[in-house]
Structure formats: structure tokens, C-alpha cells
Design a protein around this motif. Structure first.
Motif, short mmCIF file in Angstrom:
data_model
loop_
_atom_site.label_atom_id
_atom_site.label_comp_id
_atom_site.label_asym_id
_atom_site.label_seq_id
_atom_site.Cartn_x
_atom_site.Cartn_y
_atom_site.Cartn_z
N ARG A 63 4.74 9.15 31.39
CA ARG A 63 5.27 8.22 30.40
C ARG A 63 4.81 8.65 29.01
NH1 ARG A 63 1.86 2.72 31.76
NH2 ARG A 63 0.12 3.75 32.78
N TYR A 64 5.36 7.96 28.01
CA TYR A 64 5.06 8.29 26.61
C TYR A 64 4.74 7.02 25.86
CZ TYR A 64 7.23 12.72 27.90
OH TYR A 64 7.53 13.89 28.52
N GLU A 65 3.99 7.21 24.81
CA GLU A 65 3.62 6.08 23.95
C GLU A 65 4.07 6.38 22.53
OE1 GLU A 65 -0.58 5.16 22.51
OE2 GLU A 65 -0.29 3.61 24.03
N LEU A 66 4.88 5.46 21.95
CA LEU A 66 5.37 5.58 20.57
C LEU A 66 4.63 4.57 19.71
CD1 LEU A 66 7.58 6.78 18.60
CD2 LEU A 66 8.95 4.78 19.22
N VAL A 67 4.09 5.04 18.58
CA VAL A 67 3.37 4.15 17.68
C VAL A 67 3.99 4.21 16.29
CG1 VAL A 67 1.19 4.34 18.93
CG2 VAL A 67 1.66 5.90 17.03
N GLU A 68 3.80 3.13 15.55
CA GLU A 68 4.37 3.00 14.21
C GLU A 68 3.26 2.63 13.23
OE1 GLU A 68 7.99 0.35 12.42
OE2 GLU A 68 6.22 -0.75 13.10
N ASP A 69 3.26 3.32 12.10
CA ASP A 69 2.46 2.91 10.95
C ASP A 69 3.44 2.28 9.96
OD1 ASP A 69 0.98 2.63 8.65
OD2 ASP A 69 -0.14 4.50 8.94
N PRO A 70 3.50 0.95 9.88
CA PRO A 70 4.61 0.27 9.19
C PRO A 70 4.45 0.07 7.70
CG PRO A 70 3.23 -1.36 10.23
CD PRO A 70 2.60 -0.01 10.53
N ASP A 71 3.55 0.82 7.05
CA ASP A 71 3.36 0.62 5.61
C ASP A 71 4.71 0.56 4.90
OD1 ASP A 71 0.77 0.87 6.26
OD2 ASP A 71 0.33 2.59 5.00
N GLY A 72 4.89 -0.47 4.11
CA GLY A 72 6.17 -0.64 3.42
C GLY A 72 6.01 -1.51 2.21
N ALA A 73 6.96 -2.44 2.02
CA ALA A 73 6.99 -3.27 0.83
C ALA A 73 5.74 -4.12 0.69
CB ALA A 73 8.24 -4.15 0.84
N SER A 74 5.13 -4.50 1.81
CA SER A 74 3.97 -5.39 1.74
C SER A 74 2.64 -4.65 1.69
CB SER A 74 3.98 -6.35 2.95
OG SER A 74 3.97 -5.62 4.15
N GLY A 75 2.67 -3.30 1.59
CA GLY A 75 1.44 -2.55 1.44
C GLY A 75 0.90 -2.01 2.75
N ALA A 76 -0.38 -1.58 2.73
CA ALA A 76 -1.00 -0.94 3.88
C ALA A 76 -1.07 -1.88 5.07
CB ALA A 76 -2.40 -0.47 3.51
N GLN A 77 -0.70 -1.37 6.25
CA GLN A 77 -0.77 -2.12 7.49
C GLN A 77 -1.34 -1.22 8.58
OE1 GLN A 77 2.86 -4.50 8.37
NE2 GLN A 77 3.64 -3.72 6.43
N SER A 78 -1.82 -1.81 9.65
CA SER A 78 -2.42 -1.04 10.73
C SER A 78 -1.36 -0.42 11.62
CB SER A 78 -3.33 -1.95 11.57
OG SER A 78 -4.37 -2.49 10.79
N GLU A 79 -1.65 0.76 12.12
CA GLU A 79 -0.78 1.40 13.08
C GLU A 79 -0.74 0.56 14.36
OE1 GLU A 79 0.01 5.97 13.70
OE2 GLU A 79 -1.82 5.38 14.78
N ALA A 80 0.43 0.45 14.97
CA ALA A 80 0.58 -0.39 16.15
C ALA A 80 1.51 0.28 17.15
CB ALA A 80 1.14 -1.76 15.75
N THR A 81 1.33 -0.06 18.41
CA THR A 81 2.16 0.50 19.47
C THR A 81 3.54 -0.13 19.46
OG1 THR A 81 0.22 0.92 20.86
CG2 THR A 81 2.36 0.86 21.95
N VAL A 82 4.56 0.70 19.46
CA VAL A 82 5.94 0.22 19.60
C VAL A 82 6.25 -0.01 21.06
CG1 VAL A 82 8.38 0.79 19.26
CG2 VAL A 82 6.71 1.34 17.49
N ASP A 83 5.93 0.99 21.91
CA ASP A 83 6.14 0.89 23.35
C ASP A 83 5.26 1.91 24.04
OD1 ASP A 83 7.10 0.63 25.98
OD2 ASP A 83 9.14 0.26 25.30
#
Length: 598
Positions: A63-83
């Protein structure tokens, strides 16, 4: 740009490695998971509000794990697992639950896992979020159709209806012959639905009395079916306004056959059952004029005067069982110009109220130009006479609660051109696209009235039954003739506001473009604002993905209930493409129109 350097975040990830390994199936003792190679060939494709990630298979991976670092309009955010349960070497990541501008700087990585652990991550990629903008065209795109002059969304954002009042097919009902172009200006409505992350057209709707209209002098006359739309919360009841329809019948489901009163107007109710749409009712006013009144003019020729325009404003309660219809040209005996008719659905539709502007204490020329309901249908906003009237219904009938004007309103501001209510009826947004002050931003001094048709929006709130102005909103790049607030929409909680400026001249594309550029006159833009507590701030400046001069992007706007899906109509966009995500570069179908999804 990412506000914090990557090494800090990598350190945090290394500290959290035991937890991540556990999520992948256990520790590393006696395992080869930590030795799995990082997936190669990691890439991304695009669809309407979704990414399609793919990569080469890693030998030994289960299996595989996809993660997202969602930094955007609201500034720095923590990386999180998508699936973390992906078994194929591809993955579709739907963005339905977020506005695209919130993912401008988001990055993604993938890693391979087996039963005992996970290996190294691939290099991060940053998708081009502008390529995930949904691009919708009619299934029978034609010049002058005006597809996108109106757009509405269901509460969950999964059903979208689009009006094209210039469409010319002579078909009637649902899913008829789209190739016939013998009824110029008859109009059509297109319904799109989302299944998973994919969008497709579900229905092509026409009036039950589609025809080529000519007035008594033989001049063509357009019914404008689709000029106004309203949709129930579940997306299964649709009201379609045709403000120039010509029958002189009265009430519900009367004789549709005659054409004696062009400009009388009509509203058509459609319902969906098991994915199939059908017309349920044909609505007319209770006092339709028996014949139209004509006037001859050397320059304009013969034209109808005092047209009632029943259907120029339409609104539905959330359950779709209460309908308000504005007729801003109605000239009944009661005080003032214009009227609003309220219909209720029981075993059938019946008219239950006839509301005139005299009830508000204001003579309201154009009363009914725009109407809006709260979710429960107990609060009704009606524009007219450069004011907006708020009505309440306690079960015994409608009575006026308040009459509102803006803090900077003058006669030609077109205050009330559009109105929107929050679900609880406690927040009201009002457009004034003719407003002329030169100020910029939110609750700033208006400045000199030196920019004709720059436009402004107002937000009012209700507390203890009393209404007050909460915000006076101008564009961040105010300019003459932008018509800021030509269209407006509110989220259900009233905390997200979309404002269309259909004549704004910026030439940038997509999100976060250069607002100072004015090289594409009439291209249009949409501004998104959000409220925290009592304070409003601008969150995005949104342009079409294929910006063109005179496209009128922002002709219409709609928001899902949670404010996470934004639909924008561009009634004069010129591509000849059809369907979803077609060729945007073709400009051979003038004013055919398009809708964009963010």
C-alpha cells in the motif's frame, strides 16, 4: 510562499516516525518496510476541483501513503495524511471540501508501505491549483447563449444548475433535441452533478411552452427562460424564471398556448426523482395583464412598455416548498411599482401572498427585482426603490420588519440589485453595483464619488429584531465601471461572502493574480470575504482560468452551504467547447458563456 523553512518540519516528522510506522502496520523490527524505495515518477493530473496523483509501483509495496502540507491562504499548517490505505499506484484527491485558494501552496508526497512499515517519501510536488479550476460549458454551446448568466448550487455543492437565456432550441421539457436552433432566445437550463470527484451533465431543461416569439408588430421576442434560478437545499427542486414569457394566463398550470402578453413572465418548477427531471408546475401571477402595451419609437422600433417581468426575481426555501417570485414591473392598483408573489406547495402549488412596496412605507419602483429567503422561509428580503425590505411571517401572514438603505447610498447606486440571506435570516448581503465612491477595502472611508459604477456591497445583521449595518465593502482594486457586487452569494452561516465584479479589467488568470493590471476591460473578477466574529476580511481575488476581455466573469456567483464550493458564471465567455474541462483556448463562439468552479 511557505513561511517556515522545511528543515524544521522535517525534524518534526523524524520525531514522529514511530507513530507513522505504527499507522503503516507496526515497528521496524525484522521488517523491510523502512527499506522500501521512495516511489518514482510521482506526478499530478487535474480535473474539476480534484487532483489525480500517480507514481510507479514500488516492488514489495502492499500500500501507499499520501500526505499533504496544506500551507495556503491561512499560513503555515502541519503536514497531514490524505490517505494511508492506497493499494493502487494512483489516487484521486477530491478538493470538494475546500476552496481552491486555500491550497495555492500545498505540497504532496507519497511513500510505499508493506505489512511491517513504510519507506522513504518521494520528492514533494506542488500542483498548479489553477489547473484544478472546474470549467463548465453547455452540451450544445452556441453563440449568444449567455450560459452562466445565472448559477445556483445545492447545499452540499454536488448539484449545480446553470441558466442560458439566449439558447435557441425549440425543444420542450427535459433532455429534448438540443440541435434545433429555430427558437432564438427561448432559453435553457443545464443541471450538472458530482459523483465522487467527477462532474457530468445530468439534464437539459426547457420550458413546456418553448416557441419563437414575435410581438404584434412581428419583431422577435425573447422569453429568457433561465435568466433567474433558485434551488432547494437538496438540489431536487429547481425554480426557473422566464421574465419575458408571453402568456396572459393567471395562476398555476394555466393555458400556456397564447402569446398575447410578452413580458408578463413565468416561473417553471422542476423536480428530480431518481436522477430524472420533470416539470411540476407552470406559475403565473394572479393578475397577469390580458394584453401587452406597445410603444413605437423611431430609433428602437416597437417595444413593450410596463412589462411585469414576473420571474425576474426567484427564491426557494431550503425544503423547496415555498417560492417567492418578484415582478418588478408589475403595476397593480396597490401603492408603488412592482410586486412579490409567494406560493406554497401542499398537494399542489397555490399563491398564498401578494406583497406590494406600499406595505413598507416606501414607494418601491422595481420592487421585486431581487428576492431572498431564509432557510425556513420565514424571513424574506425584497429589493426595490433603492432600499431592501425585510418581511417576517409568524404563521398568520407577512409583515414588514425593517427597510434598509446603505450608509453611503445615493439614487443611482442600484442598491438592492442583488440580495442574499444567511440560513437563519440574520445576515443580509446587498449589492450596489452603481455606487461611485473611490475607497477600497472594508469599512474604510468611502472617499470621493469619482468612479462611476465602481460598486460596493453592504452586510447587515439582525440582533433582537433590529437590523444594523455591519460592513461597507469595496474591492481591493476599486476602479470605474467594475460593477463590484453585480452578483453576490452568502454561505449558510453568513460568514463567507462572494462578490462578483463582472466588468473588472484585470488580465491575470486563476488565483492571487495582479490586481493592478487593467489590460482586459470587462473581463470580470470575484472577491471572496470571510467573517470572524464581527470582522470581515478579503480572502481571495479570483479570476477565470482563461481570462478574456468582455467575458463578464462574475455575472453570477453561488456558494455551497459550507462556503467551500464557489461557482462563477461568465455569461460572455467565447469558447466553442462543450461539457466539463473542455478546450478553453477556442474563442469562436462569441458570448456563449461558461461557469467556473473553485
Amino acid at each position: 510562499m511557505r513561511p517556515s523553512p522545511r528543515p524544521i518540519r522535517l525534524a518534526a516528522l523524524l520525531l514522529g516516525t514511530p507513530l507513522l510506522l505504527s499507522a503503516c502496520g507496526g515497528g521496524s523490527s525484522g521488517s523491510n518496510g523502512g527499506n522500501l524505495a521512495a516511489p518514482s515518477g510521482f506526478s499530478v493530473g487535474y480535473n474539476a476541483k480534484s487532483y489525480q496523483f500517480s507514481w510507479s509501483a514500488t516492488p514489495g509495496a502492499t500500500r501507499y501513503e499520501l500526505v499533504e502540507d496544506p500551507d495556503g491562504a491561512s499560513g503555515a499548517q502541519s503536514e497531514a495524511t490524505v490517505d494511508s490505505t492506497i493499494t493502487a499506484n494512483s489516487y484521486t484527491h477530491a478538493l470538494a471540501g475546500q476552496l481552491l485558494h486555500e491550497r495555492i501552496n500545498a505540497t504532496y508526497r507519497v511513500r510505499a508501505c508493506d505489512a511491517s512499515g513504510c519507506g522513504a517519501y518521494s520528492a514533494a510536488i506542488t500542483p498548479d491549483v489553477s489547473k484544478a479550476v472546474g470549467y463548465f460549458k453547455a452540451s450544445n454551446t452556441g453563440r449568444g447563449d449567455g450560459f452562466g448568466i445565472s448559477v445556483v448550487l445545492s447545499a452540499d455543492g454536488s448539484t449545480m444548475a446553470v441558466g442560458a437565456p439566449g439558447e435557441a432550441s425549440k425543444a420542450t421539457g427535459a433532455n429534448g433535441d438540443q440541435a434545433d436552433d429555430t427558437a432564438s432566445g427561448a432559453g435553457a437550463v443545464y443541471v450538472f452533478t458530482r459523483q465522487g470527484s467527477g462532474w457530468s451533465q445530468q439534464a437539459y431543461l426547457k420550458a413546456s411552452n418553448t416557441r419563437l416569439l414575435t410581438n404584434e408588430r412581428g419583431y422577435p421576442y425573447s422569453a429568457q427562460f433561465g435568466a433567474r434560478l433558485a434551488l432547494s437545499s437538496d438540489g431536487s427542486t429547481l425554480a426557473v424564471g422566464a421574465p419575458r414569457e408571453a402568456s396572459n394566463t393567471r395562476g398555476v398550470n394555466g393555458d400556456q398556448s397564447n402569446t398575447d402578453t410578452p413580458g408578463a413572465g413565468a416561473v417553471y418548477i422542476f423536480q428530480r426523482s431518481s436522477g430524472a427531471w420533470s416539470q411540476q408546475a407552470y406559475m403565473k401571477s394572479s393578475n397577469t395583464a390580458p394584453v401587452a402595451e406597445y410603444r413605437d419609437d423611431i430609433a428602437a422600433g416597437s417595444y413593450v412598455v410596463n412589462a411585469a417581468m414576473f420571474g425576474d426575481g426567484v427564491a426557494l426555501s431550503a425544503d423547496g416548498r415555498l417560492l417567492a417570485v418578484g415582478a418588478p414591473g408589475e403595476a397593480g392598483n396597490a401603492t408603488g411599482g412592482g410586486a412579490v408573489y409567494v406560493f406554497t406547495q401542499g398537494t399542489s402549488w397555490t399563491q398564498t401572498a401578494y406583497i406590494k412596496p406600499g406595505a413598507t412605507g416606501h414607494d418601491g419602483f422595481g420592487f421585486g427585482r431581487a428576492v431572498a429567503f431564509s432557510a425556513n422561509g420565514q424571513t424574506l428580503a425584497v429589493s426595490g426603490g433603492n432600499s431592501v425590505s425585510l418581511f417576517g411571517n409568524d404563521g398568520t401572514g407577512w409583515s414588514v420588519q425593517s427597510v434598509l438603505t446603505g450608509s453611503n447610498t445615493e439614487f443611482n447606486d442600484r442598491f438592492g440589485n442583488q440580495v442574499a440571506l444567511s440560513a437563519d435570516g440574520g445576515t443580509l448581503a446587498v449589492g450596489a453595483p452603481g455606487e461611485t465612491s473611490s475607497g477600497k477595502g472594508i469599512n474604510a472611508a468611502p472617499g470621493p464619488r469619482s468612479l462611476a459604477r465602481a460598486g460596493a456591497a453592504y452586510v447587515f445583521t439582525r440582533s433582537g429584531g433590529a437590523w444594523s449595518e455591519q460592513a461597507f465593502i469595496k474591492a481591493s482594486n476599486t476602479d470605474q465601471d467594475d460593477e463590484f457586487s453585480h452578483s453576490i452569494a452568502l454561505s449558510a452561516d453568513g460568514n463567507t461572502l462572494a462578490v462578483g465584479a463582472a466588468s473588472e479589467a484585470g488580465s491575470s488568470t486563476g488565483l492571487a493574480g495582479n490586481q493592478a493590471d487593467n489590460a482586459a476591460g470587462g473581463a470580470g473578477a470575484v472577491f471572496l470575504f470571510q467573517r470572524s466574529g464581527n470582522t470581515w476580511s478579503q480572502r481571495s481575488y479570483t479570476k477565470a482560468s482563461n481570462t478574456g476581455a468582455e467575458d463578464a466573469f462574475g455575472s453570477s456567483v453561488a456558494l455551497s452551504a459550507d462556503g467551500k464550493t464557489l461557482a462563477v458564471g461568465a455569461r460572455a465567455e467565447d469558447s466553442l467547447s462543450t461539457g466539463v474541462q473542455g478546450n478553453q483556448a477556442d474563442n469562436t463562439a462569441n458570448n456563449s458563456g461558461a461557469v467556473y468552479l473553485y
